[in-house]
Design an enzyme around this catalytic site. Sequence first.
Site, PDB file in Angstrom:
ATOM      1  N   GLY A 176       0.838  -1.198   0.000  1.00 63.52           N
ATOM      2  CA  GLY A 176       0.000   0.000   0.000  1.00 63.52           C
ATOM      3  C   GLY A 176       0.868   1.241   0.000  1.00 63.52           C
ATOM      4  O   GLY A 176       2.104   1.159   0.076  1.00 63.52           O
ATOM      5  N   SER A 179       2.678   4.819   1.095  1.00 63.25           N
ATOM      6  CA  SER A 179       3.337   5.305   2.300  1.00 63.25           C
ATOM      7  C   SER A 179       2.291   5.965   3.195  1.00 63.25           C
ATOM      8  O   SER A 179       1.481   6.768   2.724  1.00 63.25           O
ATOM      9  CB  SER A 179       4.420   6.329   1.924  1.00 63.25           C
ATOM     10  OG  SER A 179       5.024   6.866   3.077  1.00 63.25           O
ATOM     11  N   ALA A 199      -0.131   4.357   4.657  1.00 60.73           N
ATOM     12  CA  ALA A 199      -1.402   3.612   4.613  1.00 60.73           C
ATOM     13  C   ALA A 199      -1.675   2.863   5.911  1.00 60.73           C
ATOM     14  O   ALA A 199      -2.827   2.541   6.220  1.00 60.73           O
ATOM     15  CB  ALA A 199      -1.404   2.641   3.436  1.00 60.73           C
ATOM     16  N   GLY A 200      -0.609   2.553   6.654  1.00 54.99           N
ATOM     17  CA  GLY A 200      -0.770   1.806   7.899  1.00 54.99           C
ATOM     18  C   GLY A 200      -0.269   0.383   7.819  1.00 54.99           C
ATOM     19  O   GLY A 200      -0.610  -0.449   8.658  1.00 54.99           O
ATOM     20  N   LYS A 201       0.566   0.102   6.824  1.00 51.96           N
ATOM     21  CA  LYS A 201       1.078  -1.262   6.625  1.00 51.96           C
ATOM     22  C   LYS A 201       1.855  -1.762   7.835  1.00 51.96           C
ATOM     23  O   LYS A 201       1.589  -2.847   8.353  1.00 51.96           O
ATOM     24  CB  LYS A 201       1.984  -1.311   5.384  1.00 51.96           C
ATOM     25  CG  LYS A 201       1.318  -0.921   4.087  1.00 51.96           C
ATOM     26  CD  LYS A 201       2.285  -0.999   2.925  1.00 51.96           C
ATOM     27  CE  LYS A 201       3.475  -0.063   3.056  1.00 51.96           C
ATOM     28  NZ  LYS A 201       3.101   1.366   3.117  1.00 51.96           N
ATOM     29  N   SER A 226       5.881  -1.729  -2.296  1.00 52.27           N
ATOM     30  CA  SER A 226       5.866  -2.660  -3.445  1.00 52.27           C
ATOM     31  C   SER A 226       4.833  -2.223  -4.483  1.00 52.27           C
ATOM     32  O   SER A 226       3.793  -2.859  -4.646  1.00 52.27           O
ATOM     33  CB  SER A 226       5.620  -4.099  -2.988  1.00 52.27           C
ATOM     34  OG  SER A 226       4.610  -4.226  -2.027  1.00 52.27           O
TER      35      SER A 226
END
Length: 205
Positions: free
Chosen positions: A31, A33, A35-37, A105
């Site tokens: 996701g 930058s 986004a909360g990954k 990614s």
Amino acid sequence: MTNILWHQHPVDQAARAEQKGQNPVLLWFTGLSGAGKSTLAGALERALFEAGFHTYLLDGDNVRHGLCKDLGFTVEDRDENLRRVGEVAKLMVDAGLVVLSAFISPTREERDSIRARFPTSQFIEVHVSTPLSVCEQRDPKGLYVKARSGEISNFTGISSPYEAPLAAELTIDTSKGDLATQVRALIDYLTAINVINADKAKALA
């Protein structure tokens, strides 16, 4: 390369997984930058770890302190960064671990290349689909401000495209609902596909 053969060890993935009492798998969080990954992956890892799982979280920033410290942010370097991470994740899954990877990614080709290294049951793509407007509002590292001003070039979502997954196993928008609910959705999915067995599922209830 023709003289380099893969050495089969007497202890295989199945034996390592049985010892740990879990089914090894790679969860690939992708996701934008902000986004909360990493937050989502970290919260899931904590829940799994506390329930007795053997886990490891590969984070996009952390690998650039060692494994990928020689790489920049050109298209070629970003591809190589993900190639290395994919190979490390493959070794960790072979070791019997539940591996979580949090990386922007941005291209489907990159993600599909990593997916192709794993059996279907051992790769789970998690699209953290938080909208660009929310990610830019959060901007925890101040990167969007720099990208908008031209200080950072080829920044995903601003001056470089992000290709959303077409068929991710899970899609989570972290701007909707709370973190606990989002982690619960991940746990429920892992339970449904038997990554989490019935006994350990009780510890996650």
